[in-house]
Design a protein around this motif. Sequence first.
Motif, PDB file in Angstrom:
ATOM      1  N   MET A   1       0.815  -1.213   0.000  1.00 20.54           N
ATOM      2  CA  MET A   1       0.000   0.000   0.000  1.00 20.54           C
ATOM      3  C   MET A   1       0.852   1.269   0.000  1.00 20.54           C
ATOM      4  O   MET A   1       0.354   2.356  -0.278  1.00 20.54           O
ATOM      5  N   ALA A   2       2.140   1.155   0.297  1.00 17.74           N
ATOM      6  CA  ALA A   2       3.017   2.322   0.277  1.00 17.74           C
ATOM      7  C   ALA A   2       3.483   2.673  -1.131  1.00 17.74           C
ATOM      8  O   ALA A   2       3.990   3.776  -1.363  1.00 17.74           O
ATOM      9  N   ASP A   3       3.304   1.777  -2.091  1.00 17.07           N
ATOM     10  CA  ASP A   3       3.773   2.012  -3.458  1.00 17.07           C
ATOM     11  C   ASP A   3       2.911   3.053  -4.161  1.00 17.07           C
ATOM     12  O   ASP A   3       1.698   3.097  -3.974  1.00 17.07           O
ATOM     13  N   ARG A   4       3.551   3.846  -5.009  1.00 14.68           N
ATOM     14  CA  ARG A   4       2.824   4.864  -5.756  1.00 14.68           C
ATOM     15  C   ARG A   4       3.232   4.931  -7.222  1.00 14.68           C
ATOM     16  O   ARG A   4       2.930   5.897  -7.903  1.00 14.68           O
ATOM     17  N   THR A   5       3.914   3.916  -7.721  1.00 12.97           N
ATOM     18  CA  THR A   5       4.293   3.895  -9.132  1.00 12.97           C
ATOM     19  C   THR A   5       3.606   2.700  -9.793  1.00 12.97           C
ATOM     20  O   THR A   5       3.198   1.751  -9.126  1.00 12.97           O
ATOM     21  N   PRO A   6       3.487   2.721 -11.135  1.00 15.99           N
ATOM     22  CA  PRO A   6       2.799   1.630 -11.837  1.00 15.99           C
ATOM     23  C   PRO A   6       3.619   0.365 -11.978  1.00 15.99           C
ATOM     24  O   PRO A   6       3.220  -0.561 -12.692  1.00 15.99           O
ATOM     25  N   ASP A   7       4.763   0.277 -11.290  1.00 15.36           N
ATOM     26  CA  ASP A   7       5.640  -0.881 -11.440  1.00 15.36           C
ATOM     27  C   ASP A   7       5.229  -2.068 -10.579  1.00 15.36           C
ATOM     28  O   ASP A   7       5.741  -3.175 -10.771  1.00 15.36           O
ATOM     29  N   THR A   8       4.328  -1.843  -9.621  1.00 17.69           N
ATOM     30  CA  THR A   8       3.716  -2.947  -8.883  1.00 17.69           C
ATOM     31  C   THR A   8       2.207  -2.828  -9.062  1.00 17.69           C
ATOM     32  O   THR A   8       1.693  -1.751  -9.406  1.00 17.69           O
ATOM     33  N   PHE A   9       1.485  -3.904  -8.801  1.00 24.65           N
ATOM     34  CA  PHE A   9       0.043  -3.840  -9.014  1.00 24.65           C
ATOM     35  C   PHE A   9      -0.620  -2.872  -8.044  1.00 24.65           C
ATOM     36  O   PHE A   9      -1.447  -2.046  -8.459  1.00 24.65           O
ATOM     37  N   THR A  10      -0.238  -2.928  -6.778  1.00 22.54           N
ATOM     38  CA  THR A  10      -0.844  -2.013  -5.808  1.00 22.54           C
ATOM     39  C   THR A  10      -0.477  -0.573  -6.129  1.00 22.54           C
ATOM     40  O   THR A  10      -1.329   0.324  -6.102  1.00 22.54           O
ATOM     41  N   GLY A  11       0.783  -0.334  -6.446  1.00 26.89           N
ATOM     42  CA  GLY A  11       1.207   1.011  -6.813  1.00 26.89           C
ATOM     43  C   GLY A  11       0.497   1.514  -8.055  1.00 26.89           C
ATOM     44  O   GLY A  11       0.148   2.694  -8.151  1.00 26.89           O
ATOM     45  N   ALA A  12       0.271   0.627  -9.019  1.00 29.56           N
ATOM     46  CA  ALA A  12      -0.413   1.012 -10.247  1.00 29.56           C
ATOM     47  C   ALA A  12      -1.863   1.405  -9.977  1.00 29.56           C
ATOM     48  O   ALA A  12      -2.393   2.315 -10.625  1.00 29.56           O
ATOM     49  N   CYS A  13      -2.512   0.732  -9.049  1.00 29.76           N
ATOM     50  CA  CYS A  13      -3.880   1.111  -8.674  1.00 29.76           C
ATOM     51  C   CYS A  13      -3.889   2.516  -8.069  1.00 29.76           C
ATOM     52  O   CYS A  13      -4.759   3.344  -8.390  1.00 29.76           O
ATOM     53  N   HIS A  14      -2.913   2.801  -7.198  1.00 20.48           N
ATOM     54  CA  HIS A  14      -2.786   4.161  -6.640  1.00 20.48           C
ATOM     55  C   HIS A  14      -2.535   5.178  -7.751  1.00 20.48           C
ATOM     56  O   HIS A  14      -3.179   6.231  -7.808  1.00 20.48           O
ATOM     57  N   ASP A  15      -1.582   4.887  -8.610  1.00 20.07           N
ATOM     58  CA  ASP A  15      -1.201   5.802  -9.680  1.00 20.07           C
ATOM     59  C   ASP A  15      -2.379   6.086 -10.612  1.00 20.07           C
ATOM     60  O   ASP A  15      -2.627   7.234 -10.999  1.00 20.07           O
ATOM     61  N   LEU A  16      -3.122   5.048 -10.940  1.00 19.74           N
ATOM     62  CA  LEU A  16      -4.267   5.186 -11.834  1.00 19.74           C
ATOM     63  C   LEU A  16      -5.329   6.104 -11.235  1.00 19.74           C
ATOM     64  O   LEU A  16      -5.810   7.041 -11.894  1.00 19.74           O
ATOM     65  N   ILE A  17      -5.684   5.868  -9.991  1.00 15.47           N
ATOM     66  CA  ILE A  17      -6.744   6.663  -9.381  1.00 15.47           C
ATOM     67  C   ILE A  17      -6.299   8.109  -9.185  1.00 15.47           C
ATOM     68  O   ILE A  17      -7.060   9.044  -9.456  1.00 15.47           O
ATOM     69  N   THR A  18      -5.057   8.326  -8.754  1.00 13.12           N
ATOM     70  CA  THR A  18      -4.617   9.709  -8.537  1.00 13.12           C
ATOM     71  C   THR A  18      -4.550  10.478  -9.858  1.00 13.12           C
ATOM     72  O   THR A  18      -4.901  11.661  -9.920  1.00 13.12           O
ATOM     73  N   ARG A  19      -4.131   9.822 -10.931  1.00 13.93           N
ATOM     74  CA  ARG A  19      -4.100  10.505 -12.234  1.00 13.93           C
ATOM     75  C   ARG A  19      -5.514  10.825 -12.717  1.00 13.93           C
ATOM     76  O   ARG A  19      -5.751  11.893 -13.303  1.00 13.93           O
ATOM     77  N   LEU A  20      -6.436   9.914 -12.482  1.00 12.27           N
ATOM     78  CA  LEU A  20      -7.823  10.189 -12.861  1.00 12.27           C
ATOM     79  C   LEU A  20      -8.405  11.324 -12.026  1.00 12.27           C
ATOM     80  O   LEU A  20      -9.134  12.180 -12.539  1.00 12.27           O
TER      81      LEU A  20
END
Length: 216
Positions: free
Chosen positions: A99-118
């Motif tokens: 849950m600490a990840d924020r880049t699209p290089d992991t699945f959890t990070g990619a979910c964070h990155d996707l929502i924040t960009r949207l």
Amino acid sequence: MKLEGLKINFLGDSITEAAGTSDPKYVFWRQLGERTGAVCRGYGIGGTRIAKQTTPSSVARYDRYFASRIDEMDPDADVIVVFGGTNDYGHGDAPLGTMADRTPDTFTGACHDLITRLEEKYPAKPIVICTPIHRKGESEIHVKVGTQPTVLQTYVDIIKEVAAYYGCPVLDLFRVSGIQPDIPSQAELLTKDGLHPNDLGNSLICDRLAGFLGAL
């Protein structure tokens, strides 16, 4: 929420692209537009994943992960619906991450990155997250480099956890779609191949979406 006249963008994979239907007009989001009067626009690319692929795919379009396509989406949407994750389980190689990840290089990070960009592109607009539907063989354990063994539900649970962090409404199609291709009769009746819903399967997804969006 009254859907008539609303502009709804749908970001997804082959299911959003209408794979499995006898005609693209039967894909769930087109059915939703016909039924409700909403202006529905699809941005589905078959084979794509939420997370970036570590090793490039043999088909380049598969590596156009969800967040990388946000700039191509019409900017005037009233609602955004994201429907993906099954390909991350099926043939993605990104680690699950934390849950600490924020880049699209992991699945959890990619979910964070996707929502924040949207959220940045569509401020104050509802971003609705749909979990993957069931698929044939979904309990098969996949072992990927740098991550623990996974089943499809692993990805469903991560999607829900990240969406909850941002307060995004979640339509949990994994639990309410009414589609379970591991039951042979359902696979034949509702899917083309045990993964992609057919016309009737898309109608069921449309039913769930219409009720869920209407209740927001």
